[in-house]
Design an enzyme around this catalytic site. Structure first.
Site, PDB file in Angstrom:
ATOM      1  N   GLY A  20     -35.819  41.771  45.369  1.00 20.37           N
ATOM      2  CA  GLY A  20     -35.166  42.012  46.505  1.00 20.37           C
ATOM      3  C   GLY A  20     -36.336  43.014  47.264  1.00 20.37           C
ATOM      4  N   THR A  21     -36.558  42.310  48.580  1.00 19.20           N
ATOM      5  CA  THR A  21     -38.036  42.485  49.036  1.00 19.20           C
ATOM      6  C   THR A  21     -38.172  42.462  50.466  1.00 19.20           C
ATOM      7  OG1 THR A  21     -40.053  41.608  48.690  1.00 19.20           O
ATOM      8  CG2 THR A  21     -38.483  39.981  48.932  1.00 19.20           C
ATOM      9  N   THR A  22     -39.334  42.676  50.765  1.00 21.07           N
ATOM     10  CA  THR A  22     -39.633  42.147  52.410  1.00 21.07           C
ATOM     11  C   THR A  22     -41.166  41.472  52.014  1.00 21.07           C
ATOM     12  OG1 THR A  22     -38.694  44.422  52.979  1.00 21.07           O
ATOM     13  CG2 THR A  22     -40.204  43.111  54.810  1.00 21.07           C
TER      14      THR A  22
END
EC number: 3.4.25.1
Length: 219
Positions: A20-22
């Protein structure tokens, strides 16, 4: 004696590990900058705070990973293997577009089984720096692109802050600011920022530690 509501054998559920990221990539004249945060989570638990989500596909081609950590890494590994064979057959480095097509084809073929989105970016002699999005088997080249759970918080910022013709240093600052803003808002993004700058001269790796991240008003 078991208490009411106490866990029983077989009642434990394993949460899938997600990046779960950017993630983000930006083109400039002569290369690209690729960046990501470093948090990996399983449900509400953070299982890795310094995971590098920038995976090499070839010498001057990288992908940024989001979605299920296992699925994204599996796609990257399969693509890297195919590109290595492709390069040996051609006796020259593969094109960035070829790498993006490999990732796109794998993502589409296993779209019912794998939960992942990869950004492919790199440099080649034919087209220079290139950035491609491959979501759901789609393939589109863009001057910059963002993805991951944190990206929804920064669309306004990147649309306003991006300008054509930025230098490599301006692209690194743009990427760092955008990912930092996402990390401040998104509970699934955090840790440090990994940056890779890819040019004809080679690949430059940088890590922006927590105490080196830019400060913004909300902090």
């Amino acid at each position: 004696m078991l208490r009411a509501g106490a866990p029983t054998a077989g009642s434990f559920r394993t949460e899938e590990v997600h990046t779960g990221t950017t993630i983000m990539a930006v083109e400039f004249d002569g290369g690209v900058v690729v960046g990501s945060d470093s948090r990996v989570s399983a449900g509400t638990a953070v299982v890795n705070r310094v995971f590098d989500k920038l995976s090499p596909l070839h010498q001057r081609i990288f992908c940024a990973l989001s979605g299920s950590a296992a699925d994204a890494q599996a796609i990257a590994d399969m693509a890297a293997y195919q590109l290595e064979l492709h390069g040996l057959e051609l006796e020259e480095p593969p094109l960035v577009l070829a790498a993006a097509n490999v990732v796109k084809n794998i993502s589409y073929k296993y779209r019912e089984d794998l939960l992942a989105h990869l950004i492919v970016a790199g440099w080649d002699q034919r087209e220079g720096g290139q950035v491609y999005g491959t979501m759901g088997g789609m393939l589109i080249r863009q001057p910059f692109t963002i993805s991951g759970s944190g990206s929804s918080y920064i669309y306004g910022y990147v649309d306003a802050a991006y300008k054509p013709g930025m230098t490599p240093e301006e692209c690194r600052r743009f990427t760092t600011n955008a990912i930092t803003l996402a990390m401040n808002r998104d509970g699934s993004s955090g840790g440090v920022i990994y940056l890779v700058t890819i040019t004809a001269a080679g690949v430059d790796h940088r890590v922006i530690l927590g105490d080196e991240l830019p400060k913004f008003y909300d902090e």
